[in-house]
Design a protein around this motif. Sequence first.
Motif, PDB file in Angstrom:
ATOM      1  N   PRO A  69     -20.257  47.636  27.876  1.00 47.63           N
ATOM      2  CA  PRO A  69     -19.203  46.712  28.306  1.00 47.63           C
ATOM      3  C   PRO A  69     -18.576  47.159  29.623  1.00 47.63           C
ATOM      4  N   ILE A  70     -18.150  46.195  30.416  1.00 44.04           N
ATOM      5  CA  ILE A  70     -17.449  46.479  31.670  1.00 44.04           C
ATOM      6  C   ILE A  70     -15.997  46.029  31.521  1.00 44.04           C
ATOM      7  N   GLY A  71     -15.075  46.992  31.453  1.00 43.25           N
ATOM      8  CA  GLY A  71     -13.658  46.668  31.441  1.00 43.25           C
ATOM      9  C   GLY A  71     -13.113  46.129  30.133  1.00 43.25           C
ATOM     10  N   TRP A  72     -13.849  46.289  29.051  1.00 46.47           N
ATOM     11  CA  TRP A  72     -13.351  45.881  27.729  1.00 46.47           C
ATOM     12  C   TRP A  72     -13.979  46.781  26.685  1.00 46.47           C
ATOM     13  N   GLU A  73     -13.359  46.848  25.531  1.00 46.02           N
ATOM     14  CA  GLU A  73     -13.841  47.714  24.464  1.00 46.02           C
ATOM     15  C   GLU A  73     -14.577  46.905  23.419  1.00 46.02           C
ATOM     16  N   LEU A  74     -15.706  47.428  22.983  1.00 47.97           N
ATOM     17  CA  LEU A  74     -16.465  46.743  21.942  1.00 47.97           C
ATOM     18  C   LEU A  74     -15.607  46.639  20.675  1.00 47.97           C
ATOM     19  N   PRO A  75     -15.516  45.452  20.077  1.00 49.08           N
ATOM     20  CA  PRO A  75     -14.730  45.310  18.854  1.00 49.08           C
ATOM     21  C   PRO A  75     -15.472  45.889  17.652  1.00 49.08           C
ATOM     22  N   ASP A  76     -14.757  46.072  16.568  1.00 47.91           N
ATOM     23  CA  ASP A  76     -15.424  46.475  15.330  1.00 47.91           C
ATOM     24  C   ASP A  76     -16.349  45.356  14.879  1.00 47.91           C
ATOM     25  N   MET A  79     -17.013  29.579  35.999  1.00 46.58           N
ATOM     26  CA  MET A  79     -18.164  30.412  35.624  1.00 46.58           C
ATOM     27  C   MET A  79     -17.677  31.635  34.845  1.00 46.58           C
ATOM     28  N   GLU A  80     -18.290  31.854  33.672  1.00 41.24           N
ATOM     29  CA  GLU A  80     -17.899  32.997  32.853  1.00 41.24           C
ATOM     30  C   GLU A  80     -18.303  34.309  33.518  1.00 41.24           C
ATOM     31  N   GLU A  81     -17.515  35.334  33.248  1.00 43.42           N
ATOM     32  CA  GLU A  81     -17.758  36.639  33.841  1.00 43.42           C
ATOM     33  C   GLU A  81     -18.914  37.346  33.131  1.00 43.42           C
ATOM     34  N   LEU A  82     -19.770  37.978  33.916  1.00 44.63           N
ATOM     35  CA  LEU A  82     -20.812  38.826  33.350  1.00 44.63           C
ATOM     36  C   LEU A  82     -20.166  40.175  33.066  1.00 44.63           C
ATOM     37  N   ASN A  83     -19.841  40.404  31.802  1.00 39.23           N
ATOM     38  CA  ASN A  83     -18.978  41.518  31.414  1.00 39.23           C
ATOM     39  C   ASN A  83     -19.719  42.709  30.816  1.00 39.23           C
ATOM     40  N   GLY A  84     -21.027  42.769  31.028  1.00 37.88           N
ATOM     41  CA  GLY A  84     -21.821  43.894  30.544  1.00 37.88           C
ATOM     42  C   GLY A  84     -22.774  44.377  31.617  1.00 37.88           C
ATOM     43  N   VAL A  85     -23.181  45.639  31.520  1.00 39.89           N
ATOM     44  CA  VAL A  85     -24.149  46.196  32.468  1.00 39.89           C
ATOM     45  C   VAL A  85     -25.297  46.829  31.693  1.00 39.89           C
TER      46      VAL A  85
END
Length: 269
Positions: free
Chosen positions: A25-32, A1-7
């Motif tokens: 984002p949770i625990g990652w940085e938004l890319p350009d 199951m993929e992680e729900l990585n946003g709030v």
Amino acid sequence: MEELNGVVSQVIEVSPIMKVFRIAPIGWELPDFKAGQFVALFLPVSAPKIAQSTAEETETDPNKMIKRAYSIASSSKSKEFLEFYITLVHSGALTPRLFNLKIGDKVGVGQKFVGMFTLDQIPNDQNVVLIATGTGVAPYMSMLRSDALKRTGKLAVIHGAANSWDLGYSSELQLLQSFAPNFSYIPTITEPQKELAQWNGYTNWIQDMWKNGVVQEKWGVDVTPENTHVFLCGNPRMTGDMTKLLEEEGYSEWSKKNPEGQIHVEKFF
């Protein structure tokens, strides 16, 4: 199951079937990414839906992710959150689940930001008309919140909806028009008889407004394939009719094979 990585950090109800979501984002940085691009949002089948949902559940695996692509409305310069303007589809698989989300709930965000519906291939001095129906205005908000207003050519947003309360971002667009001399905001509604207060704006279909020269009237200059690019996002009938109308005027559709084209259509909508 993929992680729900946003709030979900903000939810704004524009109308009963339209909402603006901000997702951090949770625990990652938004890319350009480029203003005008889109990204996938996803939730598991087990995520609850709003009561108004009419879809029959056919998927039995509760952990399976339901993914759909949505244009980003926030600035490409923002690294704190992504913003989306979404319409509820009662019979849909994902939007009844998205519309059940509250602030603090988790949601999945794809990490591949894609799309060619951007301004970067257009010369800075060319005029640009951004035409949308409904939530199709979302990618234009990203453009305007990023670098679009720095362009030397003229800019206009034509936004069509059934009623004034469906014209999301209208206050922000009116504000931009008040201080950006090269920008025009042209809203139109098709059901003025349902308005609760007097509507003094346009009540025409976008195709008819184009035929009647509304952009020339606003800008005070001729609008031609030589000086203007036209972006189309929203109802497929509108984008199809406008493409045909523009082609009759000498415009051609932009593609990698036709980089000189002046019609830019967001196909995934």
